[in-house]
Design an enzyme around this catalytic site. Sequence first.
Site, PDB file in Angstrom:
ATOM      1  N   LYS A 196     -12.397 -52.191 -11.960  1.00 46.55           N
ATOM      2  CA  LYS A 196     -12.163 -51.051 -12.848  1.00 46.55           C
ATOM      3  C   LYS A 196     -13.413 -50.814 -13.682  1.00 46.55           C
ATOM      4  O   LYS A 196     -13.853 -51.689 -14.429  1.00 46.55           O
ATOM      5  CB  LYS A 196     -10.967 -51.314 -13.755  1.00 46.55           C
ATOM      6  CG  LYS A 196     -10.750 -50.209 -14.784  1.00 46.55           C
ATOM      7  CD  LYS A 196      -9.432 -50.337 -15.485  1.00 46.55           C
ATOM      8  CE  LYS A 196      -9.272 -49.240 -16.523  1.00 46.55           C
ATOM      9  NZ  LYS A 196      -7.945 -49.278 -17.134  1.00 46.55           N
ATOM     10  N   LYS A 223     -15.267 -49.397 -23.864  1.00 45.24           N
ATOM     11  CA  LYS A 223     -14.677 -50.578 -23.238  1.00 45.24           C
ATOM     12  C   LYS A 223     -15.692 -51.346 -22.379  1.00 45.24           C
ATOM     13  O   LYS A 223     -15.331 -52.050 -21.448  1.00 45.24           O
ATOM     14  CB  LYS A 223     -13.457 -50.143 -22.424  1.00 45.24           C
ATOM     15  CG  LYS A 223     -12.381 -49.459 -23.285  1.00 45.24           C
ATOM     16  CD  LYS A 223     -11.082 -49.219 -22.520  1.00 45.24           C
ATOM     17  CE  LYS A 223     -10.004 -48.673 -23.461  1.00 45.24           C
ATOM     18  NZ  LYS A 223      -8.704 -48.485 -22.773  1.00 45.24           N
ATOM     19  N   GLU A 239     -15.355 -59.545  -8.597  1.00 47.22           N
ATOM     20  CA  GLU A 239     -14.128 -59.337  -9.386  1.00 47.22           C
ATOM     21  C   GLU A 239     -12.898 -59.314  -8.480  1.00 47.22           C
ATOM     22  O   GLU A 239     -11.867 -59.915  -8.781  1.00 47.22           O
ATOM     23  CB  GLU A 239     -14.205 -57.996 -10.134  1.00 47.22           C
ATOM     24  CG  GLU A 239     -15.059 -58.004 -11.383  1.00 47.22           C
ATOM     25  CD  GLU A 239     -14.334 -58.616 -12.580  1.00 47.22           C
ATOM     26  OE1 GLU A 239     -13.213 -59.124 -12.404  1.00 47.22           O
ATOM     27  OE2 GLU A 239     -14.909 -58.596 -13.684  1.00 47.22           O
ATOM     28  N   LYS A 254     -11.112 -48.304  -9.233  1.00 48.62           N
ATOM     29  CA  LYS A 254     -10.836 -47.207 -10.147  1.00 48.62           C
ATOM     30  C   LYS A 254     -12.093 -46.861 -10.919  1.00 48.62           C
ATOM     31  O   LYS A 254     -12.758 -47.783 -11.386  1.00 48.62           O
ATOM     32  CB  LYS A 254      -9.735 -47.673 -11.108  1.00 48.62           C
ATOM     33  CG  LYS A 254      -9.355 -46.698 -12.170  1.00 48.62           C
ATOM     34  CD  LYS A 254      -8.291 -47.293 -13.030  1.00 48.62           C
ATOM     35  CE  LYS A 254      -7.982 -46.315 -14.140  1.00 48.62           C
ATOM     36  NZ  LYS A 254      -7.132 -46.879 -15.141  1.00 48.62           N
ATOM     37  N   SER A 280      -7.425 -39.526 -14.256  1.00 48.58           N
ATOM     38  CA  SER A 280      -7.098 -38.301 -14.982  1.00 48.58           C
ATOM     39  C   SER A 280      -8.250 -37.295 -15.006  1.00 48.58           C
ATOM     40  O   SER A 280      -8.039 -36.098 -14.855  1.00 48.58           O
ATOM     41  CB  SER A 280      -6.677 -38.659 -16.400  1.00 48.58           C
ATOM     42  OG  SER A 280      -7.688 -39.409 -17.054  1.00 48.58           O
TER      43      SER A 280
END
Length: 330
Positions: A196, A223, A239, A254, A280
């Site tokens: 992500k 983040k 990961e 993502k 989104s």
Amino acid sequence: MFPLRRNRRLRTNDALRHLVRETLISPNDFLVPLFVVEGKNVKEEIASMPNYFRLSLDLLEAEVKTLWKLGLKSVLLFVKVPDELKDNQGKEALNPNGLMQRAIKTVKNACPDMLVMTDVALDPYSMYGHDGVIENGKIINDTTATVLAEMSLSHAQSGADFVAPSDMMDGRVLTIREILESNGFTDTGIMSYSAKYASSFYGPFRDALDSAPADVQNIPKNKNTYQMDYANRLEAIKETQMDIDEGADIVMVKPGLCYLDIVRDIKEVVDVPVAVYQVSGEYAMLKAAAERGWLNHDAVMLEQVTAIKRAGANIIASYFAKDVAMLLNS
Ligand code: PBG
């Protein structure tokens, strides 16, 4: 004789093109993200996500029945938590009668065979809009992993089939797997957001849940200390491999479209299903361009989801899921 092979021959007409088509899209490919709010008869359009809504539980019930009829059999639940219930620890996330816990039961009651996945993350519950517990301006990894595990257990106890940690803390898949196993939830799956990226494409989602990182002194406003740097490729494989080693049943990349190289890299090295989240901001871009008449909505939508599947996605989480299913059903 020139030419021996004429590639255009296979593109002659629709029947032939369909016959040789390599990637087929069906409602079975999709996971439908749903936003849930408190209240009755609430259907709020998200400003930056045209035709996408936050639903109260009564309308959620109707919506999942509609989705089921369209052939959409899996949902991914997100909740918008009232401000007064937010804190630094995500206490409300563990409330056995919290909104997520009730939403899971609502979907299962309305549609017992619907696969229910839940977003496991602190940001909707965090007064700081972060996916972790904060101390001295830092996101504390292991404390956060413990809360996420307790949250996962609570979702499993409410009937979730899968939990989907979307936080990117180290070691959280193992922590979650252990708490599920030790409480007898051996069949509850984990779909891990494995690769992500720290992406600006999440903007509209943070509007939907009012979960943007807070503008508070000493608290990072992005983040970047836990989500991945979008310049990195090898790290995505590391990961993902680690999440599989820790017990992830499904892994995820993502966002979607800008990261299809990563999807392919991962698909080539893992032996579990790969999900892609078309996020989104990707939804918002197409809706905006289509509203202006600059792009053909349905054609571009199908092209995009087909490209995601062609790249290697076994599962596509997308706000277009219902639009695609309606188009395929029409
Ligand atoms: C929360 C979460 C986010 C998304 C899914 N789960 C936002 C974030 O990480 O800031 C993004 C989904 C989207 O943009 O559609 N942990």
